[in-house]
Structures are given as C-alpha cells and as structure tokens.
Design a protein around this motif. Structure first.
Motif, PDB file in Angstrom:
ATOM      1  N   HIS A  33      12.370  15.293   9.193  1.00  0.00           N
ATOM      2  CA  HIS A  33      12.935  16.550   9.683  1.00  0.00           C
ATOM      3  C   HIS A  33      11.851  17.449  10.259  1.00  0.00           C
ATOM      4  O   HIS A  33      12.032  18.066  11.317  1.00  0.00           O
ATOM      5  N   PHE A  36      10.704  16.093  13.624  1.00  0.00           N
ATOM      6  CA  PHE A  36      11.720  16.341  14.640  1.00  0.00           C
ATOM      7  C   PHE A  36      11.729  17.800  15.073  1.00  0.00           C
ATOM      8  O   PHE A  36      11.718  18.107  16.265  1.00  0.00           O
ATOM      9  N   THR A  37      11.732  18.718  14.096  1.00  0.00           N
ATOM     10  CA  THR A  37      11.795  20.144  14.463  1.00  0.00           C
ATOM     11  C   THR A  37      10.506  20.624  15.117  1.00  0.00           C
ATOM     12  O   THR A  37      10.540  21.490  15.991  1.00  0.00           O
ATOM     13  N   VAL A  40      10.106  17.871  18.696  1.00  0.00           N
ATOM     14  CA  VAL A  40      11.230  17.707  19.613  1.00  0.00           C
ATOM     15  C   VAL A  40      11.849  19.061  19.937  1.00  0.00           C
ATOM     16  O   VAL A  40      11.989  19.430  21.099  1.00  0.00           O
TER      17      VAL A  40
END
Length: 145
Positions: A33, A36-37, A40
C-alpha cells in the motif's frame, strides 16, 4: 502431567506462530500500500510506515517461541560437540536457564515500557497508544517462557 504441559505448550506456540504469520502478512500488505500510494498516486500515507514497523516487532516477538521450540536459536555448537553426554545435559541446563533469565528480563522491562508508553501516541496514528506497540515485549516473553 508432562504430556498435558507439552500439549499446552505446543498449542500456545502454534497460536503465537499463527499470529506472527498474520503480522508478517499485514506488514507486507502495508508495504505494498505504501509503495502504491507513494510512487503511483504520489500521495504517501504516513500511517503505513508506523504500522509496518510495529507489525514487524510483533512478528519477531511472536515468532521467537517457535524458534525456541525447534532449537533454532543461537547455540554453542562447539562446546556441545566437544562435551560428553553429561556435559551436554549441563550445557542444555545452562542455556535454558540463560534463555529463561533473558525472557524474564524482557518481560520485566517490557511491562515497564508498556506502562510508560500508555500515555504516548504513535506518530502518524494520533489516536493509537504506544501501549500496543510495547505490549509485544511482555507478550513475546511470556510465550517464549
């Protein structure tokens, strides 16, 4: 009585290992997570870093009993190989006593840290007390003993 104790010990060790595996899976999920945060979405979540750290701490302290049970902790192999049957029993007793002493010290100081940390809050998680992070020490020590 010995069989009952060994069954109880096997049961508690299995529970501790299951919880350690859950903590490892949670830390992996939080890390994915966070990646990704951060890379991305380009808006990192600060709470994941804290939860990764504390889930890894819980994982280690809950995994130690399994390492004790399997004999995977650091041992004195050279002395063990050089000693005879009686020497091995003495060495096993000394190692077990040292491990119990260490677990007792971790338990004692872990309780102290847990009590002192109850008034602190986690960075990134303002509503969560540090009590829950420090609780890993006495809980892991009890499972190890």
């Amino acid at each position: 009585m010995k069989q009952l104790f060994l069954r109880f010990e096997h049961w508690t060790t299995s529970i501790a290992m299951m919880l350690a595996c859950i903590m490892m899976a949670l830390s992996a999920i939080f890390a994915i997570h966070q990646i990704f945060t951060r890379f991305v979405i380009e808006s990192p979540a600060e709470w994941t870093e804290v939860l990764i750290r504390f889930s890894l701490i819980w994982m280690v302290f809950l995994g130690i009993p399994t390492a004790f049970r399997q004999g995977a902790m650091v041992s004195v192999d050279l002395l063990y190989r050089m000693s005879g049957q009686r020497g091995r029993r003495v060495l096993d007793t000394v190692v077990a006593a040292a491990a119990m002493l260490l677990c007792g010290i971790i338990f004692w100081w872990g309780l102290d840290y847990t009590n002192r940390g109850s008034v602190q809050s986690m960075i990134g998680l303002d509503n969560v007390s540090m009590f829950w992070a420090y609780l890993a020490l006495p809980v892991g020590a009890v499972f190890s003993m």
